[in-house]
Write an enzyme that holds these catalytic residues in place. Sequence first.
Site, PDB file in Angstrom:
ATOM      1  N   HIS B 219      12.118 -18.435   9.405  1.00 49.03           N
ATOM      2  CA  HIS B 219      13.155 -17.977  10.327  1.00 49.03           C
ATOM      3  C   HIS B 219      14.126 -19.075  10.717  1.00 49.03           C
ATOM      4  O   HIS B 219      15.170 -18.787  11.286  1.00 49.03           O
ATOM      5  CB  HIS B 219      12.514 -17.366  11.567  1.00 49.03           C
ATOM      6  N   SER B 223      16.156 -15.885   5.529  1.00 48.51           N
ATOM      7  CA  SER B 223      15.706 -15.570   4.173  1.00 48.51           C
ATOM      8  C   SER B 223      16.670 -16.067   3.109  1.00 48.51           C
ATOM      9  O   SER B 223      17.877 -16.068   3.302  1.00 48.51           O
ATOM     10  CB  SER B 223      15.594 -14.056   4.003  1.00 48.51           C
ATOM     11  N   LYS B 247      13.182  -0.208   4.695  1.00 49.46           N
ATOM     12  CA  LYS B 247      12.901  -0.489   3.280  1.00 49.46           C
ATOM     13  C   LYS B 247      11.446  -0.914   3.090  1.00 49.46           C
ATOM     14  O   LYS B 247      10.781  -0.488   2.152  1.00 49.46           O
ATOM     15  CB  LYS B 247      13.840  -1.599   2.807  1.00 49.46           C
ATOM     16  N   ASP B 248      10.960  -1.758   3.990  1.00 50.22           N
ATOM     17  CA  ASP B 248       9.573  -2.210   3.865  1.00 50.22           C
ATOM     18  C   ASP B 248       8.600  -1.064   4.059  1.00 50.22           C
ATOM     19  O   ASP B 248       7.499  -1.076   3.505  1.00 50.22           O
ATOM     20  CB  ASP B 248       9.281  -3.324   4.887  1.00 50.22           C
ATOM     21  N   GLU B 291     -13.726 -13.208 -10.126  1.00 53.12           N
ATOM     22  CA  GLU B 291     -12.832 -12.063 -10.020  1.00 53.12           C
ATOM     23  C   GLU B 291     -11.512 -12.359 -10.737  1.00 53.12           C
ATOM     24  O   GLU B 291     -11.116 -13.518 -10.886  1.00 53.12           O
ATOM     25  CB  GLU B 291     -12.559 -11.748  -8.554  1.00 53.12           C
TER      26      GLU B 291
END
Lengths: 188, 430, 272
Positions: B219, B223, B247-248, B291
């Site tokens: 922040h 971004s 959107k998220d 894994e």
Amino acid sequence: MASEMRQATAEDLGPGGERRRDFLYVATAAFAGAGVVPVAWSLVNQMNPSADVLALASIDLDLAAVQPGQAIKASWRGKPIFARHLTPEEIADAKKVDVSTLRDPQKLEDRTKPGSEQWLITLGVCTHLGCVPLGAAEGEAKGDFGGYFCPCHGSHYDAAARIRKGPAPKNLEVPPYAFKSPTSVTIG
Amino acid sequence: MSFPWAKHYQPTSEVGKWMDERLPLARFVHGALGPGYPTPKNLNAFYNFGVLAGVALVIQIITGVVLAMHFAADTRVAFDSVEHIMRDVNGGWMIRYMHAVGASFFFGVVYIHIFRGLYYGSYKPPREVLWMLGLVIFLLMMATAFMGYVLVWGQMSFWGAQVITGLFSAFPVVGTYIQTLLLGGFSPDNATLNRFFSLHYLLPFVTFGVIILHVWALHIPGSNNPTGVDVKSEADTVPFHPYYTAKDFVGLGIYLILFAAFVFFMPNSLGEPDNYIPANPLSTPAHIVPEWYFWPFYAILRAFTTDFLGVPAKLWGVLAMFASILLLFLLPWLDTSPVRSNNYRPLSRLLFWVFVVVAVVLGVCGGKPAEEPWVRLSQVLTAYYFAHFLIILPIVSKLEKTKPLPGSISEAVLAKYGKGGAAPLAQPAE
Amino acid sequence: MIRLGALAVGLLFVVNVLWGAIAPREAASPDMTKELHKHPKHMEWAHNGPGNLGVFGTFDRAQLQRGFQVYKEVCSACHSINRVAFRDLADLGYTEAQIKTIAAEYEVAAIDANGEPTTRKATGADKFPLVYANEAAARAAQNGANPPDLSLMTKARPDGTNYVYSLLTGYSDDVPKGWTKPDSLYYNPYFHSINIAMPPPLAADGQVTYSDGSPATTDQYAKDVTAFLTWTAEPKLENRKETGMAVILFLIIMTGLGYLSYRKVWADVKKA
């Protein structure tokens, strides 16, 4: 979720005057919110007793070997159970008691099943502060009234497991049970 | 971040004003995730994955805390307690599968998030610390996942713990001591299981703390975006809420659909059947594999098969495995191109995709037995992996010819959606 | 500076690993196990539903009951299903009374009045008891072999359900030339090391008498007991799929609504 980017203009209002854009957002949020409910419920429900615990929520007790005057201890839902075979004298004495003089007035008939009056099945948990009273096993002190005696604070119970002397407020609790046969009982 | 046009929080109610004077949580959220955080308007779907990673962590924590109500960390009963959860606890099977599949999805999402950062140059100044915090989170995730897998105390749990703690014995002089210290014994046993349970419970919360630092570090500059060009004016941004919350939310829905498809219809497809066999210290499984999300690093570990310069192959493997992640901390200083986004760096872009293929195939190799042709393939690909970051990228980033950048984000957006007429300088590839 | 150091380290690892890559390998000794080993047969199962996709589908309760019968009459001599509780059999359609009767056929550990170990009849709350007290006892009784517990077998092997069926029907007397098979073991190419200690358990048709008229063949036994073992490994399978349907349907609608909201929110920016 409704957050206006600019002032609503006429084209934003639907036929009923409601704000079209907001309705969609409200519907989306409400639908998503509704989905949270079953998720939250499963997170809470997992704390309810699991299947293996519920399986032990009821036990079968075989009383065939318990002679008059004897009692056995068992475990039910983690707590002790006293199953006592009352002698005819004990039954007679218990019936003679005037229930109005008892702290927790109950007749013997109220604490046993009809036709099986000689079987007294109670929790072995003193109603004062939860100790396990003596008197069920061979040779244990039975207290002044021939029933059970709690050594923690001196509560005396009679043969019908009713409180007669000492600080306990109530008679020993009778759990839900049913006879499957004259000598076999299912508790819980 | 204080872009001057950022909307300021205005408490609307009396209660709101009262709280704002005492503990300005609403103001904080408003400025961090809400209408008060200007975000570039051209972020594509790949920018969803940071939030998805956060959601994945929350799912792991919630399901994990619930599992911990029923799990017993003792080697005699651990495996049984997991089966108790699967069979007898109300909805336990669902919570267990969500946690197991959730770990895989967490890594999947984080890998895409990392590759997004690599492609768009999100590690470049001034976001170097943001990048490094991300790597710290990645390392914490790997430790957490490894320990979590051991808790089941199946065959793979035990033997995976045996192999990974055994790696430390490769270090000269102190190696065996470190191994014994980690195990609390000479072989994975109760001491190991109990401390792994404690640490597995702890580390996600440590991770959460580092994520707070990670988002804070983000922040400050705000971004990055697909053009790599800095935000210049209000025309370049939209408020995070409602644009990116909306959107998220869609991205979250798609993520959850995929997640549910695995949890409810293929819950064991990403795992190893051997872990449904209780741990047996006297019987080694035919193929010990971790894994899938560890497979590229496992391939690198096993790629070093010859002693070299007096150092045993086993130690080289361990050093290379750690180095493969640690070198990423240096990336901002290895890739010195002034252009951030690979959209404008044609050669780097090609190399990026080569690297993606290398990483994926390395992953495939890691899941195979240590036989030919997989060993030779791992070796060649491992060579490329190190060459990519340590040799190729430093050189290419200095010398490559980049495409001209758009003047601003809004210019690039207009060029894409624009009202004809304005000749686009460069087509930003979404 | 950093770049110089990085270059040095990079060259070090690259040269090292490529050195290993060009080093000659010892010729891998031919492994007949790999050549002989067969992947499980691909079968259709009721619990996989239409198209054998695994999306829909429920257990065939009659099949599970037959499978349980096969387990009891054939497999339980050596193999336990220790993670299954008798009360779980309610899933197969048995009543509480039937479960009580089934459980009473088994003995579980208890303590007598003197504190000495003894046994008592099992109840619904108990799990199926172990066949042998411990691994050593099992191996002593089984010529060194340890019959594994079968509760999780279909999840403990790749493609487990098909594997168990293939194994049970995969025994062969035709041992290929060049393959060594000790006399105490049996040839079964579906087993990971080809030679298996378990003698073919489903050896003859009519071995188990079915009361519902299903064919009393070894193939049917194999199918039924495999279905049963799939249930023991994953008793919540049906519940899982039902819940999954509802969840995914909900999520599709939610995402759809979310997408419409997203388009509305972004309409002004996308038009710009």
